[in-house]
Design a protein around this motif. Structure first.
Motif, PDB file in Angstrom:
ATOM      1  N   PRO A 199       2.777   2.471  11.794  1.00 50.24           N
ATOM      2  CA  PRO A 199       2.063   1.412  13.282  1.00 50.24           C
ATOM      3  C   PRO A 199       2.640   0.374  13.249  1.00 50.24           C
ATOM      4  O   PRO A 199       2.387  -0.063  12.669  1.00 50.24           O
ATOM      5  CB  PRO A 199       0.488   1.748  12.999  1.00 50.24           C
ATOM      6  N   VAL A 200       1.880  -0.370  14.372  1.00 47.40           N
ATOM      7  CA  VAL A 200       2.235  -2.237  14.879  1.00 47.40           C
ATOM      8  C   VAL A 200       0.742  -2.806  14.659  1.00 47.40           C
ATOM      9  O   VAL A 200       0.242  -2.335  15.013  1.00 47.40           O
ATOM     10  CB  VAL A 200       2.870  -2.188  16.273  1.00 47.40           C
ATOM     11  N   LEU A 201       1.337  -3.524  13.015  1.00 40.58           N
ATOM     12  CA  LEU A 201      -0.138  -4.795  12.976  1.00 40.58           C
ATOM     13  C   LEU A 201      -0.556  -5.108  14.260  1.00 40.58           C
ATOM     14  O   LEU A 201       0.546  -5.291  14.825  1.00 40.58           O
ATOM     15  CB  LEU A 201      -0.281  -4.821  11.389  1.00 40.58           C
ATOM     16  N   PRO A 202      -1.857  -5.535  14.519  1.00 38.11           N
ATOM     17  CA  PRO A 202      -1.736  -6.215  15.439  1.00 38.11           C
ATOM     18  C   PRO A 202      -1.753  -7.690  15.258  1.00 38.11           C
ATOM     19  O   PRO A 202      -1.297  -8.398  13.560  1.00 38.11           O
ATOM     20  CB  PRO A 202      -3.547  -6.766  15.392  1.00 38.11           C
ATOM     21  N   THR A 261       0.760  -1.438   0.037  1.00 40.79           N
ATOM     22  CA  THR A 261       0.004   0.021  -0.539  1.00 40.79           C
ATOM     23  C   THR A 261       1.217   0.771  -0.114  1.00 40.79           C
ATOM     24  O   THR A 261       1.852   0.807   0.542  1.00 40.79           O
ATOM     25  CB  THR A 261      -1.046   0.125   1.574  1.00 40.79           C
ATOM     26  N   GLU A 262       0.739   2.019  -0.509  1.00 43.32           N
ATOM     27  CA  GLU A 262       0.915   3.655  -0.891  1.00 43.32           C
ATOM     28  C   GLU A 262       0.395   5.052  -1.093  1.00 43.32           C
ATOM     29  O   GLU A 262      -0.756   4.781  -0.886  1.00 43.32           O
ATOM     30  CB  GLU A 262       2.197   3.423  -1.964  1.00 43.32           C
ATOM     31  N   GLY A 263       1.006   6.178  -0.119  1.00 40.93           N
ATOM     32  CA  GLY A 263       0.780   6.881  -0.273  1.00 40.93           C
ATOM     33  C   GLY A 263       0.854   8.271  -1.265  1.00 40.93           C
ATOM     34  O   GLY A 263       2.780   8.132  -1.155  1.00 40.93           O
ATOM     35  N   TRP A 264       0.690   8.726  -1.669  1.00 43.82           N
ATOM     36  CA  TRP A 264       1.632   9.965  -2.589  1.00 43.82           C
ATOM     37  C   TRP A 264       0.986  11.869  -1.301  1.00 43.82           C
ATOM     38  O   TRP A 264      -0.153  11.600  -1.769  1.00 43.82           O
ATOM     39  CB  TRP A 264       0.764  10.377  -3.886  1.00 43.82           C
ATOM     40  N   PRO A 292      -2.735   1.588   8.516  1.00 40.31           N
ATOM     41  CA  PRO A 292      -2.264   0.529   9.029  1.00 40.31           C
ATOM     42  C   PRO A 292      -1.103  -0.309   9.476  1.00 40.31           C
ATOM     43  O   PRO A 292       0.122  -0.232  10.130  1.00 40.31           O
ATOM     44  CB  PRO A 292      -2.822  -0.574   9.004  1.00 40.31           C
ATOM     45  N   HIS A 293      -0.681   0.616   7.821  1.00 36.93           N
ATOM     46  CA  HIS A 293       0.978   0.885   7.808  1.00 36.93           C
ATOM     47  C   HIS A 293       1.513   1.957   7.695  1.00 36.93           C
ATOM     48  O   HIS A 293       2.793   1.550   7.793  1.00 36.93           O
ATOM     49  CB  HIS A 293       1.467   0.338   5.965  1.00 36.93           C
ATOM     50  N   PHE A 294       0.894   2.792   7.884  1.00 35.55           N
ATOM     51  CA  PHE A 294       1.805   4.096   7.719  1.00 35.55           C
ATOM     52  C   PHE A 294       0.868   5.566   8.718  1.00 35.55           C
ATOM     53  O   PHE A 294      -0.555   5.159   8.125  1.00 35.55           O
ATOM     54  CB  PHE A 294       3.158   4.199   6.597  1.00 35.55           C
TER      55      PHE A 294
END
Length: 331
Positions: free
Chosen positions: A328-331, A122-125, A255-257
């Protein structure tokens, strides 16, 4: 031998040739671009074996982020992130002067499509520059079928993919499984899972001048990644959090950033205790105070605050805009 103590760490960019790139990243980074060809990506923080980021200055100059994590995992990552074998996000600037390929990335659960040692993506711009004719394609129009996506052409992309004209400052989240593409004169900052798994559906008939060939497509794998229920993807509305002493707004809470944008003219806090944070300077200049020393930042600087460094004071020398990234830390 006593290892040097950790401090706010600046990293040297790693430049990547891409046939769709340009030469605009020289406007964003202090370092000169290599060669004369198109540079599409500058990897700002990379914990990957093939392209490891190295500390740019100070007693730890030349060390890779992987070496630092191996030597001092808890001091670098904090207790909460020790389950990661490497730093879990990859940060880049992209200069996309031609169109990027129409592509998709697998989600974490698509184990059959993810090579060993990789994850989903997953990515964000965050849009930094956009010309009037630039375009972002993200998500599907209504009624699009796998057959439609397996036979994309220059004429059919517009009919099948949702799109919009990007504007400076916009934030766009591209979940794994979302078909996407951008280009024709756009520069973005990208935060992504630390993965290099991409499957191409269509490449605009680009010819790579280095090889004289078209780049390969991976249509079967791409179709297996796609979430066909996705609709059009639009820019995210930033969520204001505080106004003083700096304007702080949340761009991504995934969840990843997590990513915040900070704008300030007077000293303000960055980082937090017990976990790493990354700062990217987009505008202005200033310095991070740590144990009586100032660690300077200017446009294009990336700085990792190890978990042991904790909260610091940022002192702007002129109005400054930063991105602050947490994992973040995933469960």
């Amino acid at each position: 031998m006593v290892e040097p103590a950790l401090y706010p760490l600046r990293f040297s960019p790693i430049f990547q040739y891409r046939l769709w790139g340009g030469r605009n990243l020289s406007n964003w980074l202090k370092a000169s671009l290599p060669g004369e060809g198109p540079i599409g990506e500058a990897w700002l923080l990379s914990d990957r074996d093939d392209h490891p980021s190295r500390v740019a200055d100070g007693p730890l100059r030349g060390r890779t982020i992987a070496q630092l994590i191996e030597q001092s995992p808890q001091l670098m990552l904090g207790q909460r992130l020790l389950k990661f074998r490497r730093f879990p996000v990859l940060l880049k600037f992209l200069d996309v002067q031609k169109m990027l390929s129409v592509q998709v990335h697998p989600a974490d659960g698509k184990f059959e499509l993810i090579p060993e040692g990789e994850t989903g993506k997953t990515e964000g711009w965050v849009v930094l520059e956009a010309e009037p004719g630039s375009r972002i394609y993200a998500g599907l129009n209504s009624g699009v079928s796998p057959q439609d996506l397996s036979t994309l052409s220059m004429q059919s992309v517009e009919a099948n993919l949702a799109s919009f004209r990007p504007e400076r400052g916009q934030a766009i989240l591209i979940d794994a499984g979302v078909v996407h593409c951008l280009g024709d004169g756009v520069v973005v900052f990208e935060v992504q899972q630390n993965s290099d798994v991409t499957y191409r559906l269509y490449d605009w008939d680009h010819i790579d001048p280095k090889t004289g060939l078209r780049r390969p497509l991976q249509v079967k794998q791409a179709l297996a990644c796609i979430d066909l229920d996705q609709g059009p993807v639009r820019p995210i509305s930033p969520l204001p959090e505080i106004a003083l002493p700096c304007k702080r707004e949340r761009l991504f809470d995934d969840p990843h950033f997590q990513v915040w944008r900070l704008h300030g003219e007077v000293p303000f806090s960055v980082g937090t205790g017990g976990e790493p944070r990354v700062l990217i300077c987009l505008e202005g200049t200033g310095s991070v105070d740590h144990e009586g020393a100032g660690f300077g930042m200017e446009r294009g600087t990336v700085m990792l605050l190890p978990a042991s460094v904790g909260e610091c004071l940022f002192r702007p020398e002129r109005p400054v805009t930063l991105l602050e990234i947490a994992v973040p830390v995933l469960p």
